[in-house]
Every structure is written in structure tokens, then in C-alpha cells.
Design an enzyme around this catalytic site. Structure first.
Site, short mmCIF file in Angstrom:
data_model
loop_
_atom_site.label_atom_id
_atom_site.label_comp_id
_atom_site.label_asym_id
_atom_site.label_seq_id
_atom_site.Cartn_x
_atom_site.Cartn_y
_atom_site.Cartn_z
N ILE A 68 62.38 -71.68 -11.42
CA ILE A 68 61.93 -71.30 -10.06
C ILE A 68 60.76 -72.15 -9.58
O ILE A 68 60.40 -72.09 -8.40
CB ILE A 68 61.64 -69.78 -9.92
N GLN A 90 52.80 -52.89 -13.85
CA GLN A 90 53.51 -52.18 -14.91
C GLN A 90 52.76 -52.30 -16.24
O GLN A 90 52.24 -53.35 -16.58
CB GLN A 90 54.92 -52.76 -15.07
N LYS A 93 48.53 -63.20 -13.19
CA LYS A 93 49.12 -62.08 -12.42
C LYS A 93 48.15 -61.63 -11.31
O LYS A 93 48.57 -61.24 -10.22
CB LYS A 93 49.42 -60.90 -13.35
N THR A 124 51.25 -56.59 -13.41
CA THR A 124 50.94 -55.87 -14.66
C THR A 124 49.75 -54.93 -14.48
O THR A 124 48.81 -55.24 -13.73
CB THR A 124 50.69 -56.88 -15.80
N THR A 178 49.73 -52.55 -37.49
CA THR A 178 48.53 -53.36 -37.30
C THR A 178 47.72 -53.05 -36.03
O THR A 178 47.69 -53.88 -35.10
CB THR A 178 48.94 -54.85 -37.23
N ASP A 227 67.52 -68.15 -14.35
CA ASP A 227 66.60 -68.22 -15.49
C ASP A 227 66.63 -69.64 -16.04
O ASP A 227 67.68 -70.28 -16.08
CB ASP A 227 67.04 -67.23 -16.59
N ASN A 228 65.47 -70.10 -16.51
CA ASN A 228 65.43 -71.44 -17.12
C ASN A 228 65.42 -71.36 -18.64
O ASN A 228 65.20 -72.37 -19.31
CB ASN A 228 64.20 -72.22 -16.62
N LEU A 229 65.61 -70.15 -19.18
CA LEU A 229 65.67 -69.91 -20.64
C LEU A 229 64.38 -70.30 -21.35
O LEU A 229 64.38 -70.59 -22.55
CB LEU A 229 66.89 -70.62 -21.27
N VAL A 266 53.08 -54.11 -28.34
CA VAL A 266 52.57 -53.33 -29.47
C VAL A 266 53.57 -52.30 -30.04
O VAL A 266 53.76 -52.22 -31.25
CB VAL A 266 51.20 -52.71 -29.11
N SER A 321 43.26 -61.95 -20.38
CA SER A 321 43.80 -63.22 -20.90
C SER A 321 44.12 -64.09 -19.69
O SER A 321 44.16 -63.60 -18.56
CB SER A 321 45.09 -62.98 -21.70
N TYR A 338 46.97 -65.25 -19.07
CA TYR A 338 48.21 -64.67 -18.53
C TYR A 338 47.88 -63.56 -17.52
O TYR A 338 48.42 -63.54 -16.40
CB TYR A 338 49.09 -64.10 -19.67
#
Ligand code: NAD
Ligand code: USQ
Length: 392
Positions: A82, A216, A193, A151, A260, A38-40, A245, A187, A189
Site C-alpha cells: 500500500i 484496539q 499509530k 491501538t 514470562t 497484502d504485500n506478505l 502476550v 515504542s 510502532y
């Protein structure tokens, strides 16, 4: 005592994240050998918008030590990006995995929609990582199973039943052919995917790689049984950019803020609890596809609209003595607020998977887990209302 006959060496890319850490805990508790990289970047990007995980997050080395102390297991953690192919090559060569689980992407839809720089970062980070993984698996050991986290949002919200397969038969201009199952993101994002999936399907045909591409739905929850001490908790985001959400609504309930739903609140998705997500992933790891197969799996357990979720969280909060209101806010996104939604799901069940946690009960557990952190959460009250707009 060994629980399973086939123990595996698993490399988790994105091990420091919400699902990655929980999966690592599940796998070590079943005696699989776990390596992680992981690169955090999620820690930094959440900080960038003035937020933090609801539960305090120890540094990676402290998390690894906590696993040793409380679960008597070892995790080898590599800090690295990565998109850096030399580093990824070194990690794959050293860990010699049977399977690589890839979570290591920029995973927030709002973050990807902030501006051009965030859109470019999302596309570069997510696609460069996927391409590096594909080429390095081919180079180092093409028999490695790539379990790539995609996703459900790749499909969008079409007016047809969403199939659980890579390709479908379609008649176009009167002629039949097989086409890649149609996708349309909500989006940048989600589009990253979609592009990942096209690359994975293409390189599966070209290089014969063994791939599970998981579609998922949004994940919710704060508990898995392996979290036996606070130092083992996984991250939990709730702000307008990083929170998903259900997790957001639970934090809003704890803080006494109105829940909301965006716009009409008829947005409908296939949800899955954290417990069921990691167990489904374990099932797919232990039941790989045939060598050279590209397998698409739809991974969700319950279909709900945002309005139904708000109602469930309100009822759970009230059972715990909280006063919870629901207040629709203007939708910052561009998306269908009322639509048909019927995705297929059969592969996980065919592998013997059954869900254990359901939203109605789980949201009560989540609120109970969050209540002791109310004071900490108060500090982040001003990053809860949506500010990131798709169209400015
Ligand atoms: P997360 O942000 O908590 O975890 C992702 C991890 O990957 C982070 O620790 C981050 O630092 C790391 N990372 C990102 N880019 C990297 C890079 N280039 N190199 C190394 N590490 C990198 O997100 P999450 O909620 O755990 O999601 C994990 C995966 O599952 C993501 O790919 C996401 O798109 C997908 N997903 C999440 C959900 C959900 O509801 N959380 C639902 C469906 C799919
Ligand atoms: N929403 C509200 N109110 C809120 C927050 C969200 O009504 O306070 C609505 C959104 O408008 C959207 C739906 O809830 O219609 C889901 O939003 P989300 O933020 O929970 O999920 P999303 O942005 O789609 O992204 C999350 C994860 C992502 C994953 C995706 C699965 O961040 O990594 O890929 O869920 S899916 O939605 O199936 O694409």
C-alpha cells in the site's frame, strides 16, 4: 439466503494477517463482498527472526481456494504494497469499495525497536500507507468509509481516565480549549499509530473524509466459527518479537516453558478475543459514522494485568494436564510495570455489540488448538525468550 439488509463491498488492506484474514472469513460468511490486498511483509519479517506462525499458513492463492471449498465464497486477493500508490490506486478503482479496512502496517513494538533501520521502516511503511490511503480515497471516492486500525497503546498508561473521543476540553494556563486526546506511545510502532491518528484527524477536517479510527487493545485467540478446516486458520505468532502476550503464554504452556511476565507484571491493558474483534469490526462496518465524521472507538473487552493473565493460563493448562510455571523475567521494554488504567468504552455497546468470548475460557481453547502442533512449535523454542531490548 442474505443475512443482512445492507451488503457491502469491503477492501481489507493487510488481509493476509492475523486479524485481516479472520475478518475476511467473517465478512464473506455474512455475504459481504470481500477484496484484499497484502504485500506478505509479516510472513517475511517473522521469517527474518527465525520464527513462523504456530499454525502452518497456506499461500494466499491456497487460502482463497480453501474459502471457496469450505465456505462457498469468493475473495479477490491482490498482492501489493500500500506504500505503492499506483498499485493501491488500481486496487481501489477495481474493487470500488464502500469501506476500506486498513490493517496494513508493521505491527510489532519489539520489531520497531530493534535498531534505526527497523524504526525507519516502521515509520515509513505505516505513515506512507496511511497518507496514500487518505489521498487516494479523496481522489477516487471521498464517500468511502476508512476504518483504520489504531491501538489502545496510543494513549499509553496515563493517570487519568482515558476518554473515547477524538477531542477533549482542557484548561491550559487558565484558558479552555479543545485538544486532541493526549497520547504517548511505548515504542516507535506505537508512535507510528499516534502519528497516523493525527493525520487522519487533520485530513478529516481538510477533506471531509469519513473515518473510524479504532483504538484496539491486544488481541488473543485462535478460533472463530468460520475456521472449519485447518487450511482456513489465521496466522498465530508467539515469538518474542511478533507474539502478543496471551498468545505467547499459551504457547509457552504447551511447550512446558515457564510463562514470562516482564518485570513486576503489573502492566495492565484492555484485551479482546479474536472473535469479538472481528465481530466488533463487522458492527463498525455495518454502522458507519455520518459522512464527514472522524469517529474514535476504543475496542477492548476485558482489562487485565500480565500477572492475572499468567495465572489464568497456568490454571487452564493445569486443567488440561500440563505442568505450568510462572517465572518473571527482566523487562526488555521501558514501560510502567505498575500503573492506573481506566479507559472508557461505550460506542460499540451503543451500536448493539456484546462480547461473546472471555479470556478465562478462551485460553483453554487456545491451548487445546495448539497442542496438536507441539512438535512444530518445538522447532522455535529459541525465539521465545525476550532478546529485543528497548535500551541496549
Ligand atoms: P499482522 O502483521 O498479522 O497483519 C498485518 C498485515 O498487513 C500483514 O499480513 C502484512 O503482510 C500486511 N502489511 C503490512 N504492511 C503492508 C503494506 N505496506 N502493504 C500491504 N500489506 C502490508 O498483524 P495483526 O495482528 O493482524 O494486526 C492488524 C492491525 O491491527 C495492525 O495495524 C495492528 O497494528 C493492529 N492491532 C493489532 C493488535 C493485535 O493484538 N494483533 C491489537 C491492536 C491493533
Ligand atoms: N509482556 C510480558 N510478557 C511477554 C510478552 C509481553 O509481560 O512474554 C507484556 C509487555 O511488556 C507489555 C504487555 O505484555 O506490557 C503487552 O505486550 P504485547 O506484546 O502483548 O503487546 P504490544 O507490544 O503492546 O503490541 C500488541 C500488538 C500491537 C497492538 C498492541 C495493542 O502487537 O499491534 O497495537 O498489542 S496495545 O497494547 O493496546 O497497544
Amino acid at each position: 439466503m442474505l443475512t443482512y439488509e445492507v451488503l457491502m463491498r469491503v477492501l481489507i488492506l493487510g488481509i493476509d494477517g492475523y486479524i485481516g484474514w479472520a475478518l475476511a472469513l467473517r465478512l464473506v460468511s455474512k455475504n459481504h463482498e470481500v477484496y484484499g490486498m497484502d504485500n506478505l511483509s509479516t510472513r517475511k519479517a517473522v521469517e527474518e527472526i527465525g520464527s513462523d506462525s504456530a499454525f502452518p499458513l497456506p499461500a494466499p492463492e491456497d487460502r482463497v481456494n480453501a474459502v471457496k471449498k469450505y465456505l462457498d465464497a469468493d475473495i479477490k486477493f491482490y498482492k501489493g504494497d500500500i506504500t505503492d500508490k499506483e498499485k493501491l490506486r488500481e486496487v481501489i478503482k477495481e474493487s470500488k469499495p464502500d469501506v476500506i479496512v486498513d490493517f496494513a502496517e508493521q505491527r510489532s513494538a519489539p520489531y520497531s525497536m530493534k535498531d534505526l533501520d527497523h524504526a525507519v521502516y516502521t515509520i515509513n511503511n505505516n505513515l506512507d500507507g496511511t497518507l496514500n490511503l487518505i489521498y487516494l480515497v479523496k481522489e477516487i471516492d471521498p464517500s468511502i468509509h476508512i476504518l483504520k486500525m489504531g491501538t489502545m497503546g496510543e494513549y499509553g498508561t496515563p493517570n487519568f481516565d482515558i476518554p473515547e473521543s477524538a477531542f477533549i476540553e482542557a484548561i491550559i494556563n487558565g484558558k479552555k480549549d479543545k485538544i486532541f486526546t493526549p497520547r504517548w506511545g511505548g515504542s516507535v510502532y506505537h508512535f507510528s499509530k499516534i502519528f497516523d491518528s493525527y493525520l487522519l484527524a487533520y485530513y478529516n477536517q481538510l477533506f471531509g473524509l469519513t473515518i473510524t479510527d479504532i483504538m484496539q487493545g491486544p488481541v488473543y485467540g485462535s478460533r472463530i466459527p468460520e475456521i472449519v478446516n485447518e487450511s482456513l486458520r489465521t496466522r498465530f505468532d508467539f515469538d518474542e518479537v511478533w507474539g502478543t502476550v496471551v498468545n505467547r503464554f499459551c504457547v509457552e504452556a504447551v511447550l512446558g516453558l515457564p510463562l514470562t511476565p516482564y518485570g513486576k507484571g503489573g502492566q495492565t491493558r484492555g484485551f479482546i478475543s479474536l472473535e469479538d474483534s472481528v465481530e466488533a469490526l463487522r458492527t463498525l462496518i455495518e454502522h458507519p459514522p455520518k459522512q464527514g465524521e472522524y469517529r474514535v472507538v476504543n475496542q477492548f473487552m476485558e482489562i487485565h494485568s500480565v500477572n492475572e493473565i499468567a495465572q489464568m493460563v497456568k490454571e487452564a493448562g493445569e486443567e488440561l494436564g500440563l505442568h505450568v510455571e510462572i517465572k518473571h523475567v527482566e523487562n526488555p521494554r521501558v514501560e510502567a510495570e505498575e500503573h492506573y488504567y481506566n479507559p472508557e468504552r461505550r460506542i460499540l455497546e451503543s451500536l448493539g455489540f456484546t462480547p461473546k468470548r472471555f479470556m478465562r475460557e478462551e485460553v483453554k481453547n487456545m491451548i487445546e488448538d495448539l497442542l496438536p502442533y507441539k512438535e512444530r512449535l518445538e522447532r522455535f523454542k529459541d525465539v521465545i525468550m525476550p532478546k529485543t531490548k528497548w535500551r541496549k
